[in-house]
Design an enzyme around this catalytic site. Structure first.
Site, PDB file in Angstrom:
ATOM      1  N   SER A 101       6.447  48.899 107.545  1.00 56.14           N
ATOM      2  CA  SER A 101       6.522  48.509 106.885  1.00 56.14           C
ATOM      3  C   SER A 101       6.124  48.325 105.956  1.00 56.14           C
ATOM      4  O   SER A 101       4.652  48.882 105.980  1.00 56.14           O
ATOM      5  CB  SER A 101       8.508  48.554 106.337  1.00 56.14           C
ATOM      6  OG  SER A 101       8.707  48.865 105.259  1.00 56.14           O
ATOM      7  N   ASP A 123      12.547  59.229 107.604  1.00 56.73           N
ATOM      8  CA  ASP A 123      12.702  58.193 106.688  1.00 56.73           C
ATOM      9  C   ASP A 123      13.854  58.905 104.989  1.00 56.73           C
ATOM     10  O   ASP A 123      12.302  59.769 104.516  1.00 56.73           O
ATOM     11  CB  ASP A 123      11.226  57.374 107.326  1.00 56.73           C
ATOM     12  CG  ASP A 123      11.193  55.780 106.536  1.00 56.73           C
ATOM     13  OD1 ASP A 123      11.882  56.183 105.544  1.00 56.73           O
ATOM     14  OD2 ASP A 123      10.130  55.563 106.614  1.00 56.73           O
ATOM     15  N   HIS A 153      14.176  54.844 108.745  1.00 54.69           N
ATOM     16  CA  HIS A 153      13.328  53.881 108.156  1.00 54.69           C
ATOM     17  C   HIS A 153      13.184  52.756 109.526  1.00 54.69           C
ATOM     18  O   HIS A 153      12.321  51.858 109.436  1.00 54.69           O
ATOM     19  CB  HIS A 153      13.579  53.496 106.355  1.00 54.69           C
ATOM     20  CG  HIS A 153      11.782  52.542 106.194  1.00 54.69           C
ATOM     21  ND1 HIS A 153      10.671  53.391 105.796  1.00 54.69           N
ATOM     22  CD2 HIS A 153      11.060  51.366 106.123  1.00 54.69           C
ATOM     23  CE1 HIS A 153       9.681  52.476 105.704  1.00 54.69           C
ATOM     24  NE2 HIS A 153      10.726  50.978 105.892  1.00 54.69           N
TER      25      HIS A 153
HETATM   26  C1  MLT Z   1       6.643  48.627 100.568  1.00 56.62           C
HETATM   27  O1  MLT Z   1       6.485  48.862  99.255  1.00 56.62           O
HETATM   28  O2  MLT Z   1       5.210  48.817 101.025  1.00 56.62           O
HETATM   29  C2  MLT Z   1       7.222  50.488 100.851  1.00 56.62           C
HETATM   30  O3  MLT Z   1       7.554  50.526 100.079  1.00 56.62           O
HETATM   31  C3  MLT Z   1       8.039  49.742 102.031  1.00 56.62           C
HETATM   32  C4  MLT Z   1       8.848  49.000 102.383  1.00 56.62           C
HETATM   33  O4  MLT Z   1       8.726  47.478 102.074  1.00 56.62           O
HETATM   34  O5  MLT Z   1       9.898  48.383 101.306  1.00 56.62           O
END
Ligand code: MLT
Length: 202
Positions: free
Chosen positions: A108, A158, A189
């Site tokens: 992520s 996701d 996700h």
């Molecule tokens: C981010 O902010 O890098 C993406 O939205 C993924 C997350 O951390 O939720």
């Protein structure tokens, strides 16, 4: 000054000299402990370097600032990507792992900072495993990533990273010369077992 300016954990390799290393990058709200078991599972002998993101969002560590979910502060992304890239090379000197054999494993937000480093500092990684990554920025010129292998493991459902965004990231890295495998897990996700198995066999 280039120094070890991230709170981090380091687990030595079970091989020497000049061992390979995994750079483990957690998601939003994680810390330097989260990814250690996954890293050991993926590679039983590599050194593990696991920093905590230097940015806080409502008390949750991240690797760069965002303006909203999926909307990034691009100036901060660039600055933090360079900061983390410098940390990796300083850590390689300090802990004596091979700076040419570093594979990033990010989830992520951690995958997004890893993708940023691929685009801005192409010398840092020999490989990258990007779980639930999206396009973090569009660089003014694409780097040469001909020496880099990348696995992008995305979720079919996701809600944060649309399928076409993951496809755009894969296309961008391929155009830069990287050897990219893009796969979709029947998941959202969150990581699932299929992601881990795919990363192991990759
Ligand atoms: C981010 O902010 O890098 C993406 O939205 C993924 C997350 O951390 O939720």
């Amino acid at each position: 000054m280039t120094d070890l300016n991230f709170t981090h954990r380091f687990v030595p390799a079970q091989e020497s000299p000049a061992p390979r290393a995994l750079l483990l990058l957690h998601g939003t709200g994680g810390d330097e402990n989260d990814m250690i078991p996954l890293g050991r599972d993926l590679d039983p002998t590599a050194a593990l370097l696991s920093p905590r993101g230097n940015v806080l969002e409502n008390g949750m560590p991240r690797f760069f600032r965002r303006l909203a979910e999926g909307v990034f502060d691009e100036e901060d992304v660039i600055r933090r990507a360079h900061e983390l890239a410098d940390f990796v090379s300083a850590a390689a000197a300090r802990y004596e792992f091979d700076p040419n054999r570093v594979t990033a494993v990010g989830y992520s937000n951690g995958a997004n900072i890893a993708a940023s480093i691929l685009l801005l500092r192409p010398e840092v990684f020999a490989g990258a495993v990007l779980f639930r990554a999206m396009v973090p920025l569009v660089p003014s010129a694409l780097p040469n990533l001909a020496h880099v292998r990348v696995l992008i493991s995305s979720g079919e459902h996701d809600p944060i990273v649309p399928v076409e965004n993951a496809e755009r990231l894969a296309a961008m890295l391929r155009t830069a010369g990287a050897d990219v495998t893009l796969r979709f897990e029947p998941a959202g996700h969150a990581l699932s077992l299929g992601d881990i198995e795919a990363a192991k066999s990759w």
